[in-house]
Design a protein around this motif. Structure first.
Motif, mmCIF file in Angstrom:
data_model
loop_
_atom_site.group_PDB
_atom_site.id
_atom_site.type_symbol
_atom_site.label_atom_id
_atom_site.label_comp_id
_atom_site.label_asym_id
_atom_site.label_seq_id
_atom_site.Cartn_x
_atom_site.Cartn_y
_atom_site.Cartn_z
ATOM 1 N N ASP A 130 0.667 -1.446 -0.435
ATOM 2 C CA ASP A 130 0.014 0.063 -0.043
ATOM 3 C C ASP A 130 0.923 1.235 0.047
ATOM 4 O O ASP A 130 2.086 1.238 0.728
ATOM 5 C CB ASP A 130 -1.185 -0.483 1.444
ATOM 6 C CG ASP A 130 -1.901 -1.392 0.982
ATOM 7 O OD1 ASP A 130 -2.706 -1.677 -0.168
ATOM 8 O OD2 ASP A 130 -2.278 -1.591 2.046
ATOM 9 N N LEU A 131 0.293 2.111 -0.720
ATOM 10 C CA LEU A 131 0.862 3.401 -0.912
ATOM 11 C C LEU A 131 -0.648 4.814 -0.193
ATOM 12 O O LEU A 131 -1.302 4.374 -0.720
ATOM 13 C CB LEU A 131 1.583 3.689 -2.176
ATOM 14 C CG LEU A 131 2.448 3.339 -2.833
ATOM 15 C CD1 LEU A 131 2.312 3.839 -3.828
ATOM 16 C CD2 LEU A 131 4.048 3.927 -2.035
ATOM 17 N N TYR A 132 0.157 5.610 0.808
ATOM 18 C CA TYR A 132 -1.128 6.316 1.008
ATOM 19 C C TYR A 132 -0.558 7.765 1.132
ATOM 20 O O TYR A 132 0.236 8.444 1.298
ATOM 21 C CB TYR A 132 -0.947 5.895 2.384
ATOM 22 C CG TYR A 132 -1.509 4.614 3.591
ATOM 23 C CD1 TYR A 132 -3.452 5.339 3.199
ATOM 24 C CD2 TYR A 132 -1.446 3.872 3.528
ATOM 25 C CE1 TYR A 132 -3.901 3.475 3.335
ATOM 26 C CE2 TYR A 132 -1.960 2.857 3.034
ATOM 27 C CZ TYR A 132 -3.412 2.201 3.772
ATOM 28 O OH TYR A 132 -3.543 1.730 3.936
ATOM 29 N N ILE A 133 -1.782 8.392 0.336
ATOM 30 C CA ILE A 133 -2.011 10.106 0.663
ATOM 31 C C ILE A 133 -2.689 10.204 2.016
ATOM 32 O O ILE A 133 -3.942 9.835 1.768
ATOM 33 C CB ILE A 133 -2.616 10.501 -0.484
ATOM 34 C CG1 ILE A 133 -1.454 10.411 -1.830
ATOM 35 C CG2 ILE A 133 -2.769 12.371 -0.865
ATOM 36 C CD1 ILE A 133 -1.669 10.455 -3.198
ATOM 37 N N VAL A 134 -2.027 10.660 2.546
ATOM 38 C CA VAL A 134 -3.327 11.157 4.089
ATOM 39 C C VAL A 134 -3.540 13.114 4.363
ATOM 40 O O VAL A 134 -3.054 13.480 3.640
ATOM 41 C CB VAL A 134 -2.501 11.123 5.520
ATOM 42 C CG1 VAL A 134 -3.384 11.580 6.968
ATOM 43 C CG2 VAL A 134 -2.311 9.028 5.267
ATOM 44 N N LEU A 135 -4.604 13.047 4.177
ATOM 45 C CA LEU A 135 -4.782 14.709 4.144
ATOM 46 C C LEU A 135 -5.593 14.608 5.550
ATOM 47 O O LEU A 135 -6.566 13.402 5.981
ATOM 48 C CB LEU A 135 -6.251 14.889 2.642
ATOM 49 C CG LEU A 135 -5.839 14.249 1.399
ATOM 50 C CD1 LEU A 135 -7.245 14.595 0.903
ATOM 51 C CD2 LEU A 135 -5.018 15.303 1.251
ATOM 52 N N ASN A 136 -6.357 15.971 5.982
ATOM 53 C CA ASN A 136 -7.173 15.608 7.356
ATOM 54 C C ASN A 136 -8.967 15.444 7.736
ATOM 55 O O ASN A 136 -8.686 15.067 8.201
ATOM 56 C CB ASN A 136 -7.186 17.960 7.323
ATOM 57 C CG ASN A 136 -6.092 18.542 7.574
ATOM 58 O OD1 ASN A 136 -4.927 17.612 8.667
ATOM 59 N ND2 ASN A 136 -5.700 19.542 7.763
ATOM 60 N N SER A 137 -8.780 15.220 6.332
ATOM 61 C CA SER A 137 -10.431 14.812 5.956
ATOM 62 C C SER A 137 -10.427 13.233 5.625
ATOM 63 O O SER A 137 -12.213 12.389 6.280
ATOM 64 C CB SER A 137 -11.099 15.511 5.325
ATOM 65 O OG SER A 137 -10.566 15.774 3.296
ATOM 66 N N GLY A 138 -9.399 13.193 5.280
ATOM 67 C CA GLY A 138 -9.261 10.876 5.415
ATOM 68 C C GLY A 138 -7.751 10.969 4.401
ATOM 69 O O GLY A 138 -6.684 11.601 4.400
ATOM 70 N N ALA A 139 -7.804 9.540 3.424
ATOM 71 C CA ALA A 139 -6.961 8.532 3.199
ATOM 72 C C ALA A 139 -6.889 8.489 1.397
ATOM 73 O O ALA A 139 -8.057 7.728 1.865
ATOM 74 C CB ALA A 139 -5.906 8.263 4.321
ATOM 75 N N ILE A 140 -6.740 8.651 0.771
ATOM 76 C CA ILE A 140 -6.243 8.047 -0.837
ATOM 77 C C ILE A 140 -5.612 6.777 -0.560
ATOM 78 O O ILE A 140 -4.097 7.186 0.113
ATOM 79 C CB ILE A 140 -6.289 8.641 -1.138
ATOM 80 C CG1 ILE A 140 -7.162 10.104 -1.657
ATOM 81 C CG2 ILE A 140 -6.502 7.961 -2.753
ATOM 82 C CD1 ILE A 140 -6.871 10.869 -2.728
ATOM 83 N N SER A 141 -5.368 5.703 -0.671
ATOM 84 C CA SER A 141 -5.048 4.612 -0.874
ATOM 85 C C SER A 141 -4.690 3.754 -2.569
ATOM 86 O O SER A 141 -5.599 3.628 -2.949
ATOM 87 C CB SER A 141 -4.764 3.234 0.327
ATOM 88 O OG SER A 141 -5.756 2.624 0.286
ATOM 89 N N VAL A 142 -3.580 3.669 -2.632
ATOM 90 C CA VAL A 142 -3.074 2.901 -3.951
ATOM 91 C C VAL A 142 -2.480 1.420 -3.470
ATOM 92 O O VAL A 142 -1.944 1.684 -2.955
ATOM 93 C CB VAL A 142 -3.078 3.598 -4.808
ATOM 94 C CG1 VAL A 142 -2.175 2.641 -6.389
ATOM 95 C CG2 VAL A 142 -3.282 4.957 -5.104
ATOM 96 N N GLY A 143 -3.268 0.502 -3.760
ATOM 97 C CA GLY A 143 -2.627 -0.801 -3.487
ATOM 98 C C GLY A 143 -2.428 -2.109 -3.817
ATOM 99 O O GLY A 143 -3.849 -2.399 -5.069
ATOM 100 N N CYS A 144 -1.759 -3.549 -3.630
ATOM 101 C CA CYS A 144 -2.315 -4.088 -4.470
ATOM 102 C C CYS A 144 -1.774 -5.464 -3.856
ATOM 103 O O CYS A 144 -1.515 -5.246 -2.421
ATOM 104 C CB CYS A 144 -1.111 -4.994 -5.222
ATOM 105 S SG CYS A 144 -0.579 -3.493 -6.749
ATOM 106 N N TYR A 145 -3.222 -6.789 -3.353
ATOM 107 C CA TYR A 145 -2.968 -7.157 -2.433
ATOM 108 C C TYR A 145 -2.561 -8.865 -3.480
ATOM 109 O O TYR A 145 -2.603 -9.366 -4.870
ATOM 110 C CB TYR A 145 -4.866 -7.969 -2.587
ATOM 111 C CG TYR A 145 -5.543 -6.831 -1.471
ATOM 112 C CD1 TYR A 145 -4.808 -5.908 -1.052
ATOM 113 C CD2 TYR A 145 -6.656 -6.820 -1.416
ATOM 114 C CE1 TYR A 145 -5.587 -4.966 -0.689
ATOM 115 C CE2 TYR A 145 -7.286 -6.684 -0.296
ATOM 116 C CZ TYR A 145 -6.521 -5.645 -0.049
ATOM 117 O OH TYR A 145 -7.371 -4.501 0.926
#
Length: 175
Positions: A130-145
């Motif tokens: 997983d790679l994450y971008i964290v904001l004050n209102s939540g997060a966006i992740s792009v990942g591989c399972y």
């Protein structure tokens, strides 16, 4: 694959996946019966949130959408959503990096986390990258399972989560 409706914003609710945003009612897109039919009951030990999986041939970029809704919420408000695509792990990692690099340019100096390859808490033979971008209102992740038992299809996921749902995942979901 292309990103859709990604615009510069400070609020996680400004992002859309397949035309849907956090804070929307899933009832705006699907009938109550379709939502209930997609419910996955045994995903988390805590029952604060539950998961809905919907496949829809109307999706432009994804094979399946996964939504997390709060228990006992008759408005079916979306707190988390993920678009998924089945893809072999090596191709997934390349695509993940490309997508993540595009997303992170939408922000000025975003908080970024690379969690590397780690055991997935919900899958006995699963790993997540997983790679994450964290904001004050939540997060966006792009990942591989990735799955070592070959019984589950490897996937690319792009997820958008509220702070409340992220807190649930980190502190309650699997405990």
């Amino acid at each position: 694959f292309s990103l859709q409706s990604w615009t510069k914003a400070d609020d996680i609710r400004d992002f859309e996946i397949e035309g849907m945003s956090l804070g929307d009612s899933l009832l705006d897109y699907y009938s109550k019966d379709k939502i209930i039919d997609g419910k996955i009951n045994d995903k988390y030990k805590s029952k604060k949130f539950y998961q809905i999986a919907i496949e829809d041939n109307k999706f432009e970029n994804y094979e399946e959408m996964i939504f997390h809704l709060k228990a006992n919420d008759n408005n079916f408000i979306i707190h988390s959503m993920s678009g998924t695509i089945a893809i072999e792990i090596n191709k997934c990692l390349k695509k993940r990096n490309k997508i993540f690099n595009s997303i992170k340019t939408l922000f000025n100096d975003p908080e970024i986390y690379d969690l590397g390859r780690r055991k997935h808490p919900a899958y006995k033979d699963g790993y997540t990258h997983d790679l994450y971008i964290v904001l004050n209102s939540g997060a966006i992740s792009v990942g591989c399972y990735e799955f070592t038992d070959n019984s589950t299809v490897e996937k690319l996921l792009i997820s958008v989560d509220t702070v409340e749902f992220n807190d649930f995942l980190n502190n309650e979901a699997h405990k």
